[in-house]
Design an enzyme around this catalytic site. Structure first.
Site, mmCIF file in Angstrom:
data_model
loop_
_atom_site.group_PDB
_atom_site.id
_atom_site.type_symbol
_atom_site.label_atom_id
_atom_site.label_comp_id
_atom_site.label_asym_id
_atom_site.label_seq_id
_atom_site.Cartn_x
_atom_site.Cartn_y
_atom_site.Cartn_z
ATOM 1 N N TYR A 226 0.860 -1.191 0.000
ATOM 2 C CA TYR A 226 0.000 0.000 0.000
ATOM 3 C C TYR A 226 0.891 1.234 0.000
ATOM 4 O O TYR A 226 2.031 1.190 -0.445
ATOM 5 C CB TYR A 226 -0.953 -0.084 1.198
ATOM 6 C CG TYR A 226 -2.118 0.874 1.121
ATOM 7 C CD1 TYR A 226 -2.914 0.961 -0.029
ATOM 8 C CD2 TYR A 226 -2.415 1.702 2.193
ATOM 9 C CE1 TYR A 226 -3.981 1.842 -0.101
ATOM 10 C CE2 TYR A 226 -3.481 2.585 2.137
ATOM 11 C CZ TYR A 226 -4.243 2.651 0.987
ATOM 12 O OH TYR A 226 -5.299 3.530 0.919
ATOM 13 N N LYS A 281 -19.383 -20.990 -9.015
ATOM 14 C CA LYS A 281 -18.543 -20.930 -10.214
ATOM 15 C C LYS A 281 -17.199 -20.291 -9.883
ATOM 16 O O LYS A 281 -16.149 -20.724 -10.396
ATOM 17 C CB LYS A 281 -19.269 -20.152 -11.317
ATOM 18 C CG LYS A 281 -20.535 -20.817 -11.818
ATOM 19 C CD LYS A 281 -21.140 -20.075 -12.974
ATOM 20 C CE LYS A 281 -20.482 -20.425 -14.280
ATOM 21 N NZ LYS A 281 -20.837 -21.770 -14.769
ATOM 22 N N GLU A 323 -23.534 -15.233 -17.105
ATOM 23 C CA GLU A 323 -24.085 -16.421 -16.459
ATOM 24 C C GLU A 323 -25.556 -16.213 -16.128
ATOM 25 O O GLU A 323 -25.944 -15.169 -15.589
ATOM 26 C CB GLU A 323 -23.304 -16.728 -15.173
ATOM 27 C CG GLU A 323 -23.793 -17.916 -14.400
ATOM 28 C CD GLU A 323 -23.548 -19.225 -15.136
ATOM 29 O OE1 GLU A 323 -24.190 -20.232 -14.788
ATOM 30 O OE2 GLU A 323 -22.693 -19.253 -16.046
ATOM 31 N N GLY A 383 -33.167 -22.485 -26.735
ATOM 32 C CA GLY A 383 -32.696 -21.350 -25.945
ATOM 33 C C GLY A 383 -31.209 -21.147 -26.124
ATOM 34 O O GLY A 383 -30.637 -21.487 -27.165
ATOM 35 N N ALA A 385 -28.553 -22.627 -24.797
ATOM 36 C CA ALA A 385 -27.748 -23.829 -25.007
ATOM 37 C C ALA A 385 -28.028 -24.445 -26.372
ATOM 38 O O ALA A 385 -27.098 -24.804 -27.106
ATOM 39 C CB ALA A 385 -28.026 -24.846 -23.897
ATOM 40 N N ASN A 476 -31.383 -30.395 -16.622
ATOM 41 C CA ASN A 476 -31.100 -30.579 -15.199
ATOM 42 C C ASN A 476 -32.239 -30.052 -14.336
ATOM 43 O O ASN A 476 -32.868 -29.061 -14.697
ATOM 44 C CB ASN A 476 -29.803 -29.837 -14.820
ATOM 45 C CG ASN A 476 -28.570 -30.672 -15.076
ATOM 46 O OD1 ASN A 476 -28.544 -31.854 -14.785
ATOM 47 N ND2 ASN A 476 -27.548 -30.055 -15.645
ATOM 48 N N ASN A 502 -20.641 -28.403 -17.486
ATOM 49 C CA ASN A 502 -19.934 -27.227 -18.009
ATOM 50 C C ASN A 502 -18.618 -26.952 -17.290
ATOM 51 O O ASN A 502 -17.678 -26.403 -17.873
ATOM 52 C CB ASN A 502 -20.806 -25.971 -17.870
ATOM 53 C CG ASN A 502 -21.980 -25.971 -18.812
ATOM 54 O OD1 ASN A 502 -22.306 -27.004 -19.405
ATOM 55 N ND2 ASN A 502 -22.622 -24.842 -18.952
#
Length: 565
Positions: A226, A281, A323, A383, A385, A476, A502
């Site tokens: 810093y 994720k 996402e 959609g 995917a 899913n 994925n």
């Protein structure tokens, strides 16, 4: 103490097996300071030879009998060890801490309890059972009665008239838990002392944190990290902006951006409820490829506001992962962000899924001796995917694809429920402009891919496909058809959303893109990732182990090389 616990794999076997075990002769023998259990081993172990089981063995102190049994029965799949002396016990307390004596379950090689049963609800029940033969058989029978799966079992305490056990149970839905609790309530000698929701406890407090790469042990350390030392680094970046890739964490940093409009199978649940997904994720990024990923929640469904917000914060990141943004808005958002930014923008629901599907298909085609250009595909779901999978498969050389949405097949000239992206699909797919029902579309196809809703496909549909089809019901948490039904109907290969994850693709793709300092993630990079994943799969498998760190490293290397080429 030597205790042998048998875990039946199939719920229908549970009651029968435990009733057999309950009839075995057992007698306690006090041996200070350790308590042993004398068992008629022949009668106790007899059920092992007539049931598919796993076993758990807990040993107090060294026991020659125990060692002999382990040597004799080395085929048993799960072995848990603990040291349990006389008088030891543990209490769940507020259920945020595990007891001290609990044995840690060693998961079966290549799978896990959750993977085995694919259940979203996992609860540990602390149960008090009257200490007499047949009581655990009643508990096991109740679990089987509600259709749940029995997992880990731990002995927690021995009381004067009771045993206290922790029993982990895997439920398809919470209604099963409610039914189980009601059955137990009505059973004399059984009582649930407490419940622990294992999934909620895993996420309690979040699944990620920010830590310093540099230890701050001295005042000098602090002043270099810093002020005043950091000022010289700021000046260097001001003079040469590209230096930020060396002097900051930008090269290892990704923004996971969402508006919460298409979260898993839950739909439009909003930004804050979607945060556990984004944190999950980020944990995967950190664990597998050493990327610091930050969830960014943008509370808007307006495309322009969303895009502007991402553009304004993007300078602190090396890449953007979109996402759980609903279609068709996700397509426009991605296009606009790619045009505005000079860093990779990657919608995982599209391209991560497409990469994994291609990788699985590469090996499935090899295993069934099929050639891509000769294969026809029926795709259920148009959609994010479905759109991306169609594009990558066509780029790879698949012969033809007929895409279905909720209104039927997408074909040239259709007007109902169309958008610019479905119109594009109509131009590049369905060469024969096929119309009609879903069942009719299955006839003669080589490959089925489902990214829509559960239980949309029947065994009759699969049976009408070309000989030895490849069936991928990826919805899913429940697929369009079960793998078992697909195989029974004639499928040569069947894989579902548990098999095609994925998380096997996007960590390596982002790592490779960051290492290459790429401005985009191209089709060539995604195909390179898919081909490398297919190459790394063990013989007879479609995909490699998601937990193998080396797999993610090699995917990253392939992606980086594809950008340079």
């Amino acid at each position: 103490m030597l205790a042998l616990t048998i875990l039946p794999v199939i719920p229908a076997n549970q009651a029968q097996l435990w009733h057999q075990l309950a009839g075995c002769h057992a007698q306690r023998i006090q041996r200070e300071p350790v308590r042993f259990v004398g068992i008629s081993y022949r009668r106790l172990l007899q059920p092992l030879f007539s049931h598919t089981t796993a076993a758990v063995i807990s040993i107090g102190r060294q026991s020659k009998v125990a060692v002999f049994l382990l040597a004799m029965f080395g085929f048993l799949r799960i072995i848990r060890w603990s040291s349990v002396t006389a008088g030891q016990s543990a209490v769940f307390g507020n259920f945020r801490e595990y007891h001290k004596v609990v044995d840690v379950m060693v998961e079966m090689k290549g799978t896990s309890w959750q993977q085995r049963y694919s259940t979203p609800e996992i609860f540990t029940l602390r149960c008090r059972l009257l200490d007499k033969p047949g009581m655990f058989a009643q508990l096991s029978s109740a679990i089987a009665q509600v259709g749940a799966h029995l997992g880990q079992i731990s002995l927690i305490d021995l009381q004067k008239k009771y045993k206290v056990r922790d029993v982990t149970v895997y439920f398809a839905h919470k209604d099963q838990l409610d039914k189980l609790l009601e059955i137990i309530k009505q059973t004399n000698g059984l009582k649930v002392l407490g419940l622990r929701n294992e999934v909620l406890e895993t996420h309690r407090g979040g699944t990620i944190e920010v830590v310093s790469k540099v230890p701050l042990k001295t005042l000098t350390d602090l002043r270099m990290v810093y002020t005043p030392g950091v000022a010289s680094v700021c000046e260097q970046i001001q003079l040469n902006p590209a230096a930020a890739w060396e002097m900051t964490g930008i090269g290892d940093r990704v923004a996971i951006v969402t508006n919460g409009t298409a979260v898993l199978g839950l739909g439009n649940i909003g930004t804050v409820p979607s945060l556990p997904v984004m944190e999950g994720k980020a944990a995967i990024f950190a664990e597998f490829v050493n990327i610091s990923a930050f969830p960014i929640l943008i509370d808007t469904q307006d495309i322009e506001t969303f895009v502007e917000t991402v553009v304004r914060i993007a300078s602190g990141f090396g890449a953007i992962q979109l996402e759980d943004v609903a279609a068709p808005a996700c397509f426009e958002i991605e296009e606009k962000l790619k045009a505005a930014l000079n860093i990779p923008v990657f919608h995982d629901d599209q391209h991560g899924t497409a990469t994994i599907v291609l990788a699985a298909l590469i090996n499935a085609l090899k295993q069934t001796n099929k050639k891509s250009h000769e294969c026809s595909v029926i795709m259920l779901g148009a959609g994010s995917a479905g759109y991306a999978i169609s594009k990558i498969l066509l780029g790879f050389g698949i012969g033809d694809i007929v895409v279905f949405d909720s209104k039927g097949p997408i074909y040239r000239g259709r007007t109902e429920n169309m958008n610019p992206y479905k119109k594009h699909l109509a131009l590049v797919t369905n060469k024969n402009n096929q119309k009609g029902t879903l069942a009719e579309a299955f006839v003669g196809k080589n490959i089925f891919i489902g990214v829509s809703r559960p239980n949309m496909v029947t065994k009759e549909m699969v049976a009408s496909m070309a000989k030895g089809p490849i069936v991928l019901p990826l919805s899913n948490p429940v697929g369009e058809i079960s793998k078992e039904d697909a195989i029974a109907a004639g499928a040569a290969i069947a894989a579902d959303g548990r098999d095609c994850n994925n998380a096997l693709a996007y960590p390596g793709i982002f790592r490779g893109a960051l290492d290459a300092r790429a401005a985009d993630i191209t089709l060539e990079m995604k195909v390179a990732a898919a081909e490398e994943l297919a190459r790394l799969a063990p013989a007879g498998s479609m995909l490699p182990d998601i937990l193998d760190r080396e797999v993610h490293t090699k995917v990253a290397q392939a992606v980086k090389a594809a950008w340079k080429s």
